[in-house]
Design a protein around this motif. Structure first.
Motif, mmCIF file in Angstrom:
data_model
loop_
_atom_site.group_PDB
_atom_site.id
_atom_site.type_symbol
_atom_site.label_atom_id
_atom_site.label_comp_id
_atom_site.label_asym_id
_atom_site.label_seq_id
_atom_site.Cartn_x
_atom_site.Cartn_y
_atom_site.Cartn_z
ATOM 1 N N THR A 188 0.836 -1.189 0.000
ATOM 2 C CA THR A 188 0.000 0.000 0.000
ATOM 3 C C THR A 188 0.878 1.248 0.000
ATOM 4 N N ALA A 189 0.234 2.395 -0.194
ATOM 5 C CA ALA A 189 0.971 3.659 -0.154
ATOM 6 C C ALA A 189 1.674 3.823 1.186
ATOM 7 N N ALA A 190 0.975 3.504 2.270
ATOM 8 C CA ALA A 190 1.572 3.642 3.595
ATOM 9 C C ALA A 190 2.771 2.715 3.765
ATOM 10 N N GLN A 191 2.664 1.493 3.267
ATOM 11 C CA GLN A 191 3.764 0.538 3.385
ATOM 12 C C GLN A 191 4.959 0.961 2.535
ATOM 13 N N ASN A 192 4.697 1.497 1.349
ATOM 14 C CA ASN A 192 5.780 1.995 0.505
ATOM 15 C C ASN A 192 6.518 3.138 1.202
ATOM 16 N N MET A 193 5.766 4.042 1.799
ATOM 17 C CA MET A 193 6.369 5.194 2.461
ATOM 18 C C MET A 193 7.163 4.780 3.692
ATOM 19 N N ALA A 194 6.727 3.721 4.355
ATOM 20 C CA ALA A 194 7.376 3.289 5.598
ATOM 21 C C ALA A 194 8.521 2.315 5.375
ATOM 22 N N PHE A 195 8.713 1.848 4.144
ATOM 23 C CA PHE A 195 9.634 0.743 3.888
ATOM 24 C C PHE A 195 11.053 1.024 4.380
ATOM 25 N N ALA A 196 11.596 2.191 4.018
ATOM 26 C CA ALA A 196 12.977 2.510 4.408
ATOM 27 C C ALA A 196 13.101 2.632 5.918
ATOM 28 N N LEU A 197 12.080 3.175 6.573
ATOM 29 C CA LEU A 197 12.127 3.317 8.025
ATOM 30 C C LEU A 197 12.071 1.958 8.706
ATOM 31 N N ASP A 198 11.242 1.047 8.162
ATOM 32 C CA ASP A 198 11.167 -0.305 8.727
ATOM 33 C C ASP A 198 12.517 -1.015 8.620
ATOM 34 N N ASN A 199 13.177 -0.842 7.469
ATOM 35 C CA ASN A 199 14.491 -1.468 7.281
ATOM 36 C C ASN A 199 15.543 -0.897 8.224
ATOM 37 N N SER A 200 15.345 0.370 8.617
ATOM 38 C CA SER A 200 16.302 1.021 9.517
ATOM 39 C C SER A 200 15.949 0.802 10.979
ATOM 40 N N LYS A 201 14.949 -0.038 11.229
ATOM 41 C CA LYS A 201 14.533 -0.389 12.603
ATOM 42 C C LYS A 201 14.043 0.825 13.389
ATOM 43 N N PRO A 205 11.366 2.788 15.347
ATOM 44 C CA PRO A 205 10.200 2.310 16.104
ATOM 45 C C PRO A 205 8.899 2.510 15.333
ATOM 46 N N LYS A 206 7.998 1.544 15.420
ATOM 47 C CA LYS A 206 6.767 1.575 14.637
ATOM 48 C C LYS A 206 5.913 2.802 14.935
ATOM 49 N N SER A 207 5.890 3.224 16.186
ATOM 50 C CA SER A 207 5.104 4.406 16.528
ATOM 51 C C SER A 207 5.642 5.652 15.832
ATOM 52 N N GLN A 208 6.969 5.754 15.774
ATOM 53 C CA GLN A 208 7.602 6.897 15.103
ATOM 54 C C GLN A 208 7.385 6.813 13.595
ATOM 55 N N THR A 209 7.465 5.603 13.041
ATOM 56 C CA THR A 209 7.226 5.419 11.612
ATOM 57 C C THR A 209 5.802 5.831 11.255
ATOM 58 N N LYS A 210 4.853 5.395 12.031
ATOM 59 C CA LYS A 210 3.448 5.732 11.779
ATOM 60 C C LYS A 210 3.233 7.242 11.831
ATOM 61 N N GLU A 211 3.883 7.889 12.776
ATOM 62 C CA GLU A 211 3.754 9.343 12.916
ATOM 63 C C GLU A 211 4.331 10.069 11.706
ATOM 64 N N ARG A 212 5.507 9.623 11.256
ATOM 65 C CA ARG A 212 6.143 10.267 10.088
ATOM 66 C C ARG A 212 5.316 10.060 8.828
ATOM 67 N N VAL A 213 4.788 8.859 8.633
ATOM 68 C CA VAL A 213 3.974 8.581 7.451
ATOM 69 C C VAL A 213 2.714 9.446 7.472
ATOM 70 N N ALA A 214 2.087 9.552 8.620
ATOM 71 C CA ALA A 214 0.874 10.365 8.726
ATOM 72 C C ALA A 214 1.163 11.834 8.439
ATOM 73 N N GLU A 215 2.299 12.322 8.935
ATOM 74 C CA GLU A 215 2.666 13.714 8.706
ATOM 75 C C GLU A 215 2.929 13.970 7.222
#
Length: 366
Positions: free
Chosen positions: A94-107, A109-119
């Motif tokens: 999904t768009a959200a997963q594409n946007m979060a991909f690099a952050l997930d690979n860099s470990k 935190p999920k809460s921070q990733t979700k916040e950045r994607v939403a912003e």
């Protein structure tokens, strides 16, 4: 945010007998600046960008980011986010997963990733599209997702390689304004590659013009247009293109199709026997037929653009292979009343004449 400095950076793809793809470019990009690299296909602009991102090696010279030499630094460690022409999205995400991909690979935190994607989604107006996959989105929406993927990384530098070339004309106009506004809001140093000089002139704080791997001029868009350093920049920047006419010089005057054009004293003092004289479309004035000493032209084409028109005309009988075949482009008001086949008389605005050395192509005077 960061400064970027190209210090005689060079890239060679083949042996020594082949000119470098990027030839000793020296370029200083300020913190928070939006710099556009522009030039024809094959001029080295994308290679220059890829060298900065670490996707191409630097064979000679160096590239500094915030004063640190990037030699040996892997792309993933450069804190540079790349936006590609092809979007490069994962179709099964999904768009959200594409946007979060690099952050997930860099470990991250999920809460921070979700916040950045939403912003990022809020900035790019993607909030209603986060659950869609690329195949369910338009080209403009996919490009915004690619932008979002870069934004969430919060990089020091954005590198954008012709990100709008796959979009239709109307969407390109609206998206480029979004990108320019986004860069101003985020203040992230951005290096943007395009072959479209209109894009370059409307988006960049400064524009760097390349030809055959060499840097021709770096300046604000207005300066490129008003004071091009050579005939290549003069011809490449501006739409419709500048009219360039080679001429002899006699008594401080050039001659354009038989019309004497006075040269400024500083130009006349350094001009050789032959010069190239340039006129932008808005630098011609249509004068009354009673001005028999003005340049007489026959109109071949009129482009009516609503608020203004561009008139394309030639001297002589219109024979394109004849000695007077050079076409002159004239910008006119909305209701100038000029039609194909008309004969018009024109004079240049003397203060707006560009003069170049005929041998070197370099600008003469300020």
């Amino acid at each position: 945010m960061a400064t970027v400095y190209f210090d005689a950076a060079t890239r060679r793809y083949s042996g020594k007998d082949v000119p470098p793809a990027v030839d000793a470019i020296t370029l200083d990009i300020e913190d928070g600046e939006f710099l556009v690299l522009v030039g024809p296909s094959g001029c080295g602009k994308s290679t220059t960008l890829r060298m900065l991102a670490g996707l191409e090696p630097v064979d000679d010279g160096r590239i500094l980011v915030d004063g640190h030499d990037q030699k040996g630094v892997r792309p993933r460690d450069r804190d540079i986010a790349m936006v590609f022409q092809s979007y490069a999205l994962y179709p099964n995400m999904t768009a959200a997963q594409n946007m979060a991909f690099a952050l997930d690979n860099s470990k991250v935190p999920k809460s921070q990733t979700k916040e950045r994607v939403a912003e990022a989604a809020k900035i790019l107006e993607l909030e209603d599209l986060l659950d869609r996959k690329p195949g369910q989105m338009s080209g403009g929406q996919r490009q915004r997702v690619a932008m979002g993927r870069a934004i969430v990384r919060q990089p020091k530098v954005f590198c954008m390689d012709e990100p709008l070339s796959n979009l239709d004309a109307k969407l390109r106009v609206s998206t480029r304004s979004q990108i320019a506004g986004l860069q101003r809001r985020l203040g992230i140093t951005t290096v943007y590659v395009t072959h479209d000089q209109v894009e370059a002139m409307t988006m960049g704080h400064r524009v760097a013009v390349l030809k055959d791997g060499r840097l021709q001029q770096v300046a604000a868009p207005e300066e490129l247009y008003d004071r091009p350093v050579n005939t290549f920049v003069a011809a490449f920047i501006g739409s419709p293109a500048i009219t360039l006419v080679e001429s002899g010089v006699h008594d401080g005057r050039a001659e354009v199709h038989g019309l004497p054009v006075p040269l400024h004293r500083e130009v006349a003092g350094v001009a050789g026997e032959r010069v190239v004289v340039g006129f932008r479309p808005e630098s011609w004035r249509i004068v009354p037929d009673s001005d028999t000493e003005a340049l007489q032209l026959r109109v071949e084409l009129v482009e009516a653009l609503g608020s203004e028109s561009f008139v394309y005309a030639r001297r002589g009988d219109g024979d394109e292979d004849g000695p007077d075949a050079e076409r002159v482009t004239i910008k006119t008001e909305k209701r100038a009343g000029v039609e194909v086949g008309d004969v018009v008389r024109v004079r240049p605005v003397e203060d707006e004449v560009h003069v170049f050395d005929a041998a070197s192509g370099e600008r003469l005077g300020s």
